[in-house]
Motif scaffolding. Structure first.
Motif, PDB file in Angstrom:
ATOM      1  N   TYR A 199      88.587  57.242 148.330  1.00 39.04           N
ATOM      2  CA  TYR A 199      87.631  56.903 149.567  1.00 39.04           C
ATOM      3  C   TYR A 199      86.710  55.909 149.182  1.00 39.04           C
ATOM      4  CZ  TYR A 199      85.035  60.201 147.276  1.00 39.04           C
ATOM      5  OH  TYR A 199      84.081  61.005 146.218  1.00 39.04           O
ATOM      6  N   LYS A 200      86.236  55.226 150.373  1.00 44.34           N
ATOM      7  CA  LYS A 200      85.330  54.098 150.016  1.00 44.34           C
ATOM      8  C   LYS A 200      84.110  54.513 149.347  1.00 44.34           C
ATOM      9  CE  LYS A 200      83.368  50.359 152.678  1.00 44.34           C
ATOM     10  NZ  LYS A 200      83.102  49.758 154.127  1.00 44.34           N
ATOM     11  N   GLY A 201      83.610  55.473 149.341  1.00 44.83           N
ATOM     12  CA  GLY A 201      82.335  55.759 148.685  1.00 44.83           C
ATOM     13  C   GLY A 201      82.225  56.111 147.236  1.00 44.83           C
ATOM     14  N   ILE A 202      83.559  56.305 146.570  1.00 43.25           N
ATOM     15  CA  ILE A 202      83.576  56.664 145.215  1.00 43.25           C
ATOM     16  C   ILE A 202      82.956  55.572 144.161  1.00 43.25           C
ATOM     17  CG2 ILE A 202      85.244  56.745 143.258  1.00 43.25           C
ATOM     18  CD1 ILE A 202      87.394  57.656 144.914  1.00 43.25           C
ATOM     19  N   THR A 203      82.028  56.040 143.486  1.00 46.06           N
ATOM     20  CA  THR A 203      81.182  55.156 142.676  1.00 46.06           C
ATOM     21  C   THR A 203      81.089  55.519 141.428  1.00 46.06           C
ATOM     22  OG1 THR A 203      79.436  55.043 144.296  1.00 46.06           O
ATOM     23  CG2 THR A 203      78.573  54.560 142.298  1.00 46.06           C
ATOM     24  N   ALA A 204      81.339  54.350 140.501  1.00 39.29           N
ATOM     25  CA  ALA A 204      81.251  54.308 139.007  1.00 39.29           C
ATOM     26  C   ALA A 204      80.083  54.277 138.231  1.00 39.29           C
ATOM     27  CB  ALA A 204      82.575  53.543 138.333  1.00 39.29           C
ATOM     28  N   GLN A 205      79.759  54.559 137.077  1.00 38.81           N
ATOM     29  CA  GLN A 205      78.757  54.284 136.285  1.00 38.81           C
ATOM     30  C   GLN A 205      79.263  53.289 135.129  1.00 38.81           C
ATOM     31  OE1 GLN A 205      75.602  54.877 136.666  1.00 38.81           O
ATOM     32  NE2 GLN A 205      76.310  56.365 138.269  1.00 38.81           N
ATOM     33  N   VAL A 206      78.794  51.830 135.348  1.00 44.03           N
ATOM     34  CA  VAL A 206      79.323  50.915 134.789  1.00 44.03           C
ATOM     35  C   VAL A 206      78.733  50.741 133.296  1.00 44.03           C
ATOM     36  CG1 VAL A 206      79.406  48.341 135.052  1.00 44.03           C
ATOM     37  CG2 VAL A 206      80.143  49.682 136.880  1.00 44.03           C
ATOM     38  N   ILE A 207      79.608  50.212 132.344  1.00 44.97           N
ATOM     39  CA  ILE A 207      79.141  49.501 131.263  1.00 44.97           C
ATOM     40  C   ILE A 207      79.688  48.088 131.316  1.00 44.97           C
ATOM     41  CG2 ILE A 207      79.712  49.655 128.640  1.00 44.97           C
ATOM     42  CD1 ILE A 207      80.229  52.182 128.966  1.00 44.97           C
ATOM     43  N   VAL A 208      78.931  47.102 131.120  1.00 42.86           N
ATOM     44  CA  VAL A 208      79.222  45.809 131.066  1.00 42.86           C
ATOM     45  C   VAL A 208      79.298  45.394 129.558  1.00 42.86           C
ATOM     46  CG1 VAL A 208      78.847  43.553 132.003  1.00 42.86           C
ATOM     47  CG2 VAL A 208      78.170  45.293 133.184  1.00 42.86           C
ATOM     48  N   LEU A 209      80.308  44.670 129.267  1.00 44.54           N
ATOM     49  CA  LEU A 209      80.761  44.311 128.020  1.00 44.54           C
ATOM     50  C   LEU A 209      81.199  42.690 127.788  1.00 44.54           C
ATOM     51  CD1 LEU A 209      82.909  47.252 126.346  1.00 44.54           C
ATOM     52  CD2 LEU A 209      80.394  46.914 126.238  1.00 44.54           C
ATOM     53  N   ASP A 210      80.371  41.879 126.748  1.00 41.36           N
ATOM     54  CA  ASP A 210      80.899  40.618 126.674  1.00 41.36           C
ATOM     55  C   ASP A 210      81.847  41.039 125.359  1.00 41.36           C
ATOM     56  OD1 ASP A 210      81.406  38.118 125.889  1.00 41.36           O
ATOM     57  OD2 ASP A 210      79.126  37.541 125.667  1.00 41.36           O
ATOM     58  N   PRO A 243      80.561  50.699 143.479  1.00 39.58           N
ATOM     59  CA  PRO A 243      81.446  51.593 144.312  1.00 39.58           C
ATOM     60  C   PRO A 243      82.654  50.698 143.939  1.00 39.58           C
ATOM     61  CG  PRO A 243      79.656  50.321 145.548  1.00 39.58           C
ATOM     62  CD  PRO A 243      79.649  49.900 144.397  1.00 39.58           C
ATOM     63  N   VAL A 244      83.954  51.358 143.281  1.00 36.07           N
ATOM     64  CA  VAL A 244      84.881  50.954 142.583  1.00 36.07           C
ATOM     65  C   VAL A 244      86.063  50.337 143.532  1.00 36.07           C
ATOM     66  CG1 VAL A 244      84.748  52.429 140.652  1.00 36.07           C
ATOM     67  CG2 VAL A 244      86.061  53.085 142.510  1.00 36.07           C
ATOM     68  N   LEU A 245      85.940  50.872 144.800  1.00 33.28           N
ATOM     69  CA  LEU A 245      87.068  50.113 145.729  1.00 33.28           C
ATOM     70  C   LEU A 245      86.484  48.835 146.283  1.00 33.28           C
ATOM     71  CD1 LEU A 245      88.359  53.254 147.627  1.00 33.28           C
ATOM     72  CD2 LEU A 245      89.230  52.062 145.559  1.00 33.28           C
ATOM     73  N   SER A 263      76.308  49.363 154.077  1.00 34.35           N
ATOM     74  CA  SER A 263      75.015  49.680 153.342  1.00 34.35           C
ATOM     75  C   SER A 263      75.200  51.293 152.905  1.00 34.35           C
ATOM     76  CB  SER A 263      73.879  49.098 153.988  1.00 34.35           C
ATOM     77  OG  SER A 263      73.539  49.879 155.221  1.00 34.35           O
ATOM     78  N   ARG A 264      75.947  52.264 153.544  1.00 34.56           N
ATOM     79  CA  ARG A 264      75.713  53.341 153.011  1.00 34.56           C
ATOM     80  C   ARG A 264      76.643  53.388 151.838  1.00 34.56           C
ATOM     81  NH1 ARG A 264      78.908  55.879 157.902  1.00 34.56           N
ATOM     82  NH2 ARG A 264      80.188  54.042 157.278  1.00 34.56           N
TER      83      ARG A 264
END
Length: 279
Positions: A199-210, A243-245, A263-264
């Motif tokens: 569903y649209k609102g699924i949110t992840a916690q992100v690690i950004v890696l080089d 938001p992963v989607l 914006s939700r």
């Protein structure tokens, strides 16, 4: 990305209903190919044994019945024994099976997360408040998503877009960079479980890696993510929501710019309020 050839692994019933070719399951494809095992834990253990997997202490990784830890803290038990309690049927089975699959595909990251959790438990015990490190480890373990970047320039652009919540910049203006220079890899097993019914609102916690050109190599990404988990300043503040989607190619509707106007889901950056100074 491919987790490496392991032949056909028989996995249990909870995975049979999944769309195993959904893009967020890409790194699990080599494992989640059939769902016919009578004793699924044995199938998972066979892969772990073949790959020589262990926890951070070098103890052989084994998936065991859910009650194996007894009264011991879950993470401390895994760190002390290498044994991962795993429900393979009934309520919670899908959650635990995804946990097992992530252990098999991202073993360095999972071992690092477990070790940090166990170290914090040994230091402070298990209380009502986990503390900054355990909070971060829990978010990564349950809801984590790696964005593996091909080079320093891409890494910087992604970090900046996440910091300012510039969703159009990240998902629309940089659309051509996704999968070519920005490789998303799901770590969180609870996130994988949620994506079974997206569903649209699924949110992840992100690690950004080089990843310096190794963004398409799962083993390289695993090692870099493990290094991130081991950083001294690990806390929830080093993570970013996403938001992963919204990821290009992960949802048909996001081909339209209007998808990101909600914006939700695609929330703007919180307003920084000035502190109140008393006269």
């Amino acid at each position: 990305m491919d987790a490496g050839g392991v032949g056909r692994l028989a996995l249990p019933h909870p995975l049979t209903a999944l769309d195993q070719r959904a893009p967020w399951y890409g790194h699990l494809h080599a494992l989640a190919v059939a769902c016919t095992a009578a004793v699924p834990v044995l199938a998972l253990n066979a892969v772990g044994r073949d790959r020589g997997l262990s926890n951070a202490a070098g103890l052989r990784l084994r998936f065991v019945p859910a009650d194996d830890a007894g009264t011991a803290a879950y993470e401390a038990h895994i760190a002390a024994t290498g044994r991962v309690p795993t429900r393979s049927a009934g309520a919670g089975a899908l959650h635990d099976l995804f946990n097992a699959l992530v252990w098999l595909t991202l073993p360095a990251t999972k071992a690092a997360l477990n070790a940090r959790q166990a170290q914090e438990i040994a230091r402070a015990g298990v209380g009502a408040v986990r503390g900054a490190v355990r909070d971060a480890c829990t978010l990564i373990d349950e809801s984590g998503l790696v964005l593996a970047c091909a080079d320093t320039e891409t890494y910087g652009a992604v970090k900046q877009a996440l910091a300012t919540r510039d969703w159009l910049g990240l998902f629309v203006e940089q659309r051509a960079q996704w999968h070519a220079r920005i490789a998303p890899v799901v770590i969180g097993h609870a996130l994988l479980e949620k994506l079974a019914r997206p569903y649209k609102g699924i949110t992840a916690q992100v690690i950004v890696l080089d990843c310096h050109g190794g963004h398409g190599d799962l083993l390289h990404v695993d090692r870099r993510a493990a290094d991130f988990v081991q950083r001294a300043d690990l806390a929830t503040s080093v993570l970013a929501p996403l938001p992963v989607l919204g990821i290009p190619g992960w949802w048909p509707d996001n081909e339209e710019r209007a998808f990101y106007a909600d914006s939700r889901v695609f929330r703007p950056r919180p307003v920084q309020r000035s502190p109140i100074v008393s006269a």
